[in-house]
Scaffold this active site. Structure first.
Site, PDB file in Angstrom:
ATOM      1  N   HIS A 123       8.658  -0.183  68.109  1.00  0.00           N
ATOM      2  CA  HIS A 123       8.005  -0.666  66.891  1.00  0.00           C
ATOM      3  C   HIS A 123       8.620   0.099  65.719  1.00  0.00           C
ATOM      4  O   HIS A 123       9.033   1.250  65.875  1.00  0.00           O
ATOM      5  CB  HIS A 123       6.509  -0.343  67.030  1.00  0.00           C
ATOM      6  N   ASP A 200       4.644   6.576  72.514  1.00  0.00           N
ATOM      7  CA  ASP A 200       3.851   5.657  71.700  1.00  0.00           C
ATOM      8  C   ASP A 200       3.010   4.836  72.677  1.00  0.00           C
ATOM      9  O   ASP A 200       3.514   3.918  73.331  1.00  0.00           O
ATOM     10  CB  ASP A 200       4.804   4.771  70.881  1.00  0.00           C
ATOM     11  N   GLN A 203      -0.001   0.324  72.994  1.00  0.00           N
ATOM     12  CA  GLN A 203      -0.317  -0.844  73.826  1.00  0.00           C
ATOM     13  C   GLN A 203      -0.628  -0.433  75.263  1.00  0.00           C
ATOM     14  O   GLN A 203      -0.831  -1.285  76.121  1.00  0.00           O
ATOM     15  CB  GLN A 203       0.851  -1.849  73.810  1.00  0.00           C
ATOM     16  N   LYS A 226      -6.838  -0.919  68.150  1.00  0.00           N
ATOM     17  CA  LYS A 226      -6.289  -1.785  69.206  1.00  0.00           C
ATOM     18  C   LYS A 226      -7.079  -1.640  70.495  1.00  0.00           C
ATOM     19  O   LYS A 226      -6.706  -2.180  71.530  1.00  0.00           O
ATOM     20  CB  LYS A 226      -4.826  -1.438  69.466  1.00  0.00           C
ATOM     21  N   CYS A 366       7.202  -6.352  63.962  1.00  0.00           N
ATOM     22  CA  CYS A 366       7.651  -5.001  63.549  1.00  0.00           C
ATOM     23  C   CYS A 366       8.664  -4.437  64.534  1.00  0.00           C
ATOM     24  O   CYS A 366       8.699  -3.226  64.777  1.00  0.00           O
ATOM     25  CB  CYS A 366       6.474  -4.031  63.385  1.00  0.00           C
TER      26      CYS A 366
HETATM   27  N1  7TS Z   1       3.439   1.130  68.149  1.00  0.00           N
HETATM   28  C1  7TS Z   1       3.167  -0.006  68.794  1.00  0.00           C
HETATM   29  C2  7TS Z   1       3.698  -0.211  70.176  1.00  0.00           C
HETATM   30  C3  7TS Z   1       2.384  -0.982  68.186  1.00  0.00           C
HETATM   31  O1  7TS Z   1       2.096  -2.094  68.856  1.00  0.00           O
HETATM   32  C4  7TS Z   1       1.908  -0.783  66.872  1.00  0.00           C
HETATM   33  C5  7TS Z   1       1.152  -1.839  66.142  1.00  0.00           C
HETATM   34  C6  7TS Z   1       2.186   0.447  66.263  1.00  0.00           C
HETATM   35  C7  7TS Z   1       2.970   1.366  66.924  1.00  0.00           C
HETATM   36  C8  7TS Z   1       1.643   0.797  64.923  1.00  0.00           C
HETATM   37  O2  7TS Z   1       0.258   0.864  64.973  1.00  0.00           O
HETATM   38  P1  7TS Z   1      -0.571   1.072  63.642  1.00  0.00           P
HETATM   39  O3  7TS Z   1      -1.991   1.038  64.070  1.00  0.00           O
HETATM   40  O4  7TS Z   1      -0.154   2.377  63.085  1.00  0.00           O
HETATM   41  O5  7TS Z   1      -0.194  -0.062  62.743  1.00  0.00           O
HETATM   42  N2  7TS Z   1       1.500  -3.152  66.537  1.00  0.00           N
HETATM   43  C9  7TS Z   1       1.198  -4.297  65.879  1.00  0.00           C
HETATM   44  C10 7TS Z   1       1.554  -5.548  66.364  1.00  0.00           C
HETATM   45  O6  7TS Z   1       2.141  -5.749  67.415  1.00  0.00           O
HETATM   46  N3  7TS Z   1       1.146  -6.496  65.481  1.00  0.00           N
HETATM   47  O7  7TS Z   1       0.521  -5.885  64.487  1.00  0.00           O
HETATM   48  C11 7TS Z   1       0.545  -4.527  64.701  1.00  0.00           C
END
Ligand code: 7TS
Length: 416
Positions: A123, A200, A203, A226, A366
């Site tokens: 990401h 990370d 997910q 999430k 992203c």
């Molecule tokens: N890493 C992964 C694997 C992610 O899926 C996301 C967010 C992030 C980092 C960043 O998370 P945040 O809470 O700091 O934004 N992924 C997604 C997505 O797949 N669609 O919208 C956000």
């Protein structure tokens, strides 16, 4: 133990609403999840009965608020197998957690010529902070290539990680393709060359048991939103000795021990990394989210979403015009189903799906370098969670049929 989806669904008020006159089929869980009433009620309860700033007052409300945040921290530590709650830092989101490591660890310990290894499936939040650092400090970035089926080859991980690698930072489960990476083997490879390892787990944490002591990584980042929790709360877990050795991230109130006009000394963990008034209410409401996941059980959740994702893949692949990306082996795929319809832009797919009340994510997710590698500008992505059921898969099928009909695709091939 199987999951009682009807009971679960009754806890999520938003699932009762209609979108464009159709029942909502919420399949955008990789972006953010819906909240059960237990989380919503915790927010209301906090503001109605306990609201005060933390760590600053001897008065009752301030003590209650402080205890409630610390109870959530302890619950988070338990949920991820961390021995000490003070190794759990609350941030705004996973992005901030990774940036915290870039600022407070990497800027202190990395030198020009040191290497950081990432993968091509990261990401942007696990790419851009390191690019900024590389530009500023002359650190070298290397990338483990992604195979065309969206998996990583451990031999290529071994070939990329080397004696100059000071940090190996990688995603546990791809948000764009659903690939489940061999996390423990990858951590071992990083450790074998003495690198610091960041995972990370955005997910992973919502769907799979996360045991940071078993993994043996140095940092693990994820976002509460999430995994049924509120937006505005992220987690950075770190090895205690590393967190102790790091400088603070932001300066201000709460993160200090003593301040004179000339200098300051730092507070103990975790407060060294939590400058200013934290996101109190949302930290408190993350507790019931974790309770909810624990009560239903991550194994049951995973089995449930794997089943729905397999049905979705079968349904989509029944159409010769649809191409599903990512690993074919269900054991290497999470409840994320990324696909394209031949000749259509994913935005057009998403727009027609919305007319059927089906919420899917479209675009690059992203992960622009990954999309570039796979030679597609983007995909449509359905991602499942514990409250999804067969009716959502059926809605996906109706939405696909409507899309194919609308654009007059595949009719001759008899795909409906
Ligand atoms: N890493 C992964 C694997 C992610 O899926 C996301 C967010 C992030 C980092 C960043 O998370 P945040 O809470 O700091 O934004 N992924 C997604 C997505 O797949 N669609 O919208 C956000």
């Amino acid at each position: 133990m199987s999951l009682d989806v009807a009971t679960v669904r009754a806890d999520f008020p938003i699932l009762k609403r209609l979108v464009r006159g159709k029942p909502l089929a919420y399949l955008d869980n990789a972006a953010t999840t819906q909240k059960p009433r237990q989380v919503i009620e915790a927010l209301v309860d906090f503001y109605e009965r306990h609201n005060a700033n933390v760590h600053r007052g001897v008065h009752t409300l301030s003590e209650e608020a402080t205890n409630m945040v610390e109870a959530s921290r302890a619950k988070t530590a338990k949920f991820i197998g961390a021995a000490k709650p003070e190794t759990v830092i609350f941030t705004r989101n996973a992005t901030e957690s990774i940036n915290l490591v870039a600022h407070a660890w990497a800027r202190k310990f990395l030198r020009a010529g040191d290497e950081i290894v990432l993968t091509e499936m990261e990401h942007h939040s696990n790419i851009v902070p390191w690019q900024m650092l590389a530009k500023e400090r002359g650190v070298v970035l290397k990338f483990v290539p992604v195979e065309l089926d969206g998996t990583l080859d451990l031999e290529k991980v071994r070939a990329t990680v080397g004696p100059k690698t000071k940090l190996f930072s990688f995603v546990a489960v791809s948000n764009a393709l659903g690939t489940v990476n061999p996390v423990e083997a990858m951590i071992k490879i990083g450790k074998s060359v003495g690198a610091t390892v960041l995972v990370d787990a955005c997910q992973w944490a919502p769907h799979r048991t996360l045991d940071v002591s078993k993994w043996g990584a140095d940092f693990v980042a994820f976002s509460a939103h999430k995994m049924l929790g509120p937006t505005g709360i992220g987690v950075l877990w770190g090895r205690e000795d590393l967190l102790d050795a790091m400088d603070p991230f932001l300066g201000g109130g709460d993160m200090i021990s003593r301040v004179t006009l000339e200098a300051a000394t730092w507070n103990e963990l975790p407060y060294k990394f939590e400058a200013g008034t934290p996101n109190i209410a949302d930290a408190v409401a993350f507790g019931p989210a974790l309770d909810y996941l624990s009560a239903v059980g991550l194994d049951a959740i995973r089995a449930h979403e794997d089943e729905l994702a397999a049905k979705a893949v079968a349904l989509l692949e029944a159409s010769p015009s649809v191409f599903v990306l990512g690993p074919k082996d269900p054991a290497r795929r999470s409840g994320v189903v990324s696909f394209n319809v031949a000749g259509l832009h994913p935005h057009d797919v998403g727009t027609i799906f919305d007319l059927e009340g089906v919420a899917v994510r479209v675009g690059h997710h992203c992960c622009q370098p990954l999309m570039h590698k796979l030679q597609c500008g983007g995909t449509a992505r359905a991602s499942f969670y514990l409250y999804n059921d067969e009716s959502d898969v059926e809605a996906l099928g109706r939405a696909l049929k409507r899309t194919l009909d609308f654009f007059k695709i595949g009719a001759k091939a008899g795909v409906h």
